[in-house]
Write an enzyme that holds these catalytic residues in place. Structure first.
Site, PDB file in Angstrom:
ATOM      1  CB  SER A   5       1.902  15.769  42.771  1.00  0.00           C
ATOM      2  OG  SER A   5       2.787  16.404  43.671  1.00  0.00           O
ATOM      3  CG  HIS A  28       1.671  12.157  45.340  1.00  0.00           C
ATOM      4  ND1 HIS A  28       2.016  10.847  45.612  1.00  0.00           N
ATOM      5  CD2 HIS A  28       2.844  12.824  45.242  1.00  0.00           C
ATOM      6  CE1 HIS A  28       3.330  10.736  45.681  1.00  0.00           C
ATOM      7  NE2 HIS A  28       3.869  11.930  45.458  1.00  0.00           N
ATOM      8  CG  ASP A  30       5.357  15.187  46.386  1.00  0.00           C
ATOM      9  OD1 ASP A  30       5.702  13.999  46.414  1.00  0.00           O
ATOM     10  OD2 ASP A  30       4.754  15.707  45.424  1.00  0.00           O
ATOM     11  CG  MET A  32       9.927  17.285  49.383  1.00  0.00           C
ATOM     12  SD  MET A  32      10.502  18.084  47.873  1.00  0.00           S
ATOM     13  CE  MET A  32       9.361  17.408  46.669  1.00  0.00           C
ATOM     14  CG  HIS A  61       6.548  10.672  47.840  1.00  0.00           C
ATOM     15  ND1 HIS A  61       6.895  11.173  46.600  1.00  0.00           N
ATOM     16  CD2 HIS A  61       7.598   9.909  48.236  1.00  0.00           C
ATOM     17  CE1 HIS A  61       8.102  10.737  46.277  1.00  0.00           C
ATOM     18  NE2 HIS A  61       8.554   9.976  47.255  1.00  0.00           N
ATOM     19  CG  MET A  63      10.622  12.485  48.670  1.00  0.00           C
ATOM     20  SD  MET A  63      10.122  13.556  47.314  1.00  0.00           S
ATOM     21  CE  MET A  63       8.445  13.900  47.829  1.00  0.00           C
ATOM     22  CG  MET A 133      11.025   8.257  43.408  1.00  0.00           C
ATOM     23  SD  MET A 133       9.600   9.351  43.580  1.00  0.00           S
ATOM     24  CE  MET A 133      10.169  10.827  42.731  1.00  0.00           C
TER      25      MET A 133
HETATM   26  C1  DX5 Z   1       8.978  14.947  43.065  1.00  0.00           C
HETATM   27  C2  DX5 Z   1       7.635  14.569  43.652  1.00  0.00           C
HETATM   28  C3  DX5 Z   1       6.553  14.412  42.660  1.00  0.00           C
HETATM   29  C4  DX5 Z   1       6.244  15.671  41.881  1.00  0.00           C
HETATM   30  C5  DX5 Z   1       5.804  15.270  40.529  1.00  0.00           C
HETATM   31  O1  DX5 Z   1       9.963  14.741  44.016  1.00  0.00           O
HETATM   32  O2  DX5 Z   1       7.741  13.331  44.348  1.00  0.00           O
HETATM   33  O3  DX5 Z   1       5.371  13.921  43.289  1.00  0.00           O
HETATM   34  O4  DX5 Z   1       5.226  16.444  42.452  1.00  0.00           O
HETATM   35  O5  DX5 Z   1       5.653  16.403  39.753  1.00  0.00           O
HETATM   36  P1  DX5 Z   1       5.536  16.289  38.165  1.00  0.00           P
HETATM   37  O6  DX5 Z   1       4.320  15.447  37.878  1.00  0.00           O
HETATM   38  O7  DX5 Z   1       5.404  17.690  37.721  1.00  0.00           O
HETATM   39  O8  DX5 Z   1       6.790  15.619  37.667  1.00  0.00           O
HETATM   40 ZN    ZN Z   2       5.849  12.450  45.063  1.00  0.00          ZN
END
Ligand code: DX5
Ligand code: ZN
Length: 219
Positions: A5, A28, A30, A32, A61, A63, A133
């Site tokens: 990520s 990955h 993220d 947001m 991903h 969010m 999740m």
């Molecule tokens: C959290 C993200 C994850 C995050 C995971 O909302 O969706 O993808 O980057 O990070 P770690 O592996 O540090 O928990």
């Molecule tokens: Zn994620």
């Protein structure tokens, strides 16, 4: 499959950080929006720039609220997989899946730790990936919530019985100590942020995670 990520990378050096995980299966990303989750990261123009330099296919991903408005755009810029949150869909999630697929990507559905899988078992027939999740979405570096694993086992059963064809993905708190539980429960794709980018050698961290997951899945 191991999907580092980028949330845990150095955002001032994104191209370099992407190159450091070139032997990952997916990268990955993220996205947001500070509404669906209490954090703001990056959006389509930055993801497009990342896609252009990444040797690894992108796993986006989202969010965000109103995912039906934004998700197809991530498929259009070349993401391999685009995942929206079940809790954020105002209409039928199958409509979003159709639009993502029509734009050329795999379609993913994500569920937060407290969201039951049963509510989406029918809908998931139209999806290619299921993201379970294992932390509350919003931030990296949180502790793995093992209580979510029955959902991974249930999804694995549905796939093995031929009811679904999704790849089962886990995201949040995945590291060398927790990946075996997730693999034994039947996950196919493992997202890891701090466990990869927090390591001195991300390539070695990826290899070590992959070896542990493979051994746990076999055992
Ligand atoms: C959290 C993200 C994850 C995050 C995971 O909302 O969706 O993808 O980057 O990070 P770690 O592996 O540090 O928990
Ligand atoms: Zn994620």
């Amino acid at each position: 499959m191991i999907a580092p990520s980028l949330l845990s990378a150095d955002f001032a050096r994104l191209a370099d950080e992407v190159a450091r995980v070139a032997d990952a299966d997916w990268l990955h990303v993220d996205v947001m929006d500070a509404h669906f989750v209490p954090n703001l990261t990056l959006g389509l123009p930055v993801v497009e720039a990342i896609e252009a330099v990444s040797p690894v296919p992108l796993d986006c991903h989202l969010m965000i609220e109103a995912p039906e408005r934004w998700a197809p755009g991530y498929a259009e810029i070349g993401a391999r997989n685009v995942t929206v949150h079940a809790e954020a869909c105002t209409g039928d999630p199958r409509d979003v899946a159709r639009d993502i697929r029509a734009a050329g990507a795999l379609a993913g559905l994500a569920v937060k730790p407290g969201t039951p899988l049963e509510d989406y078992e029918d809908v998931l027939r139209d999806f290619d990936t299921l993201l379970v999740m294992t932390v509350e979405p919003g931030f990296g570096g949180q502790a793995f919530i093992a209580e979510v694993l029955p959902k991974v086992r249930r999804a694995r059963e549905l796939v093995d019985a031929g009811h679904l064809t999704v790849l089962v993905e886990v995201d949040g708190g995945v590291n060398a100590d927790t990946i075996e539980q997730a693999a034994a429960a039947g996950a196919d794709v493992f997202v890891a942020g701090s466990a990869v980018y927090g390591a001195d050698d991300p390539a070695r961290a990826i290899a070590a995670l992959r070896a542990r997951a493979t051994a746990a899945a076999a055992g």
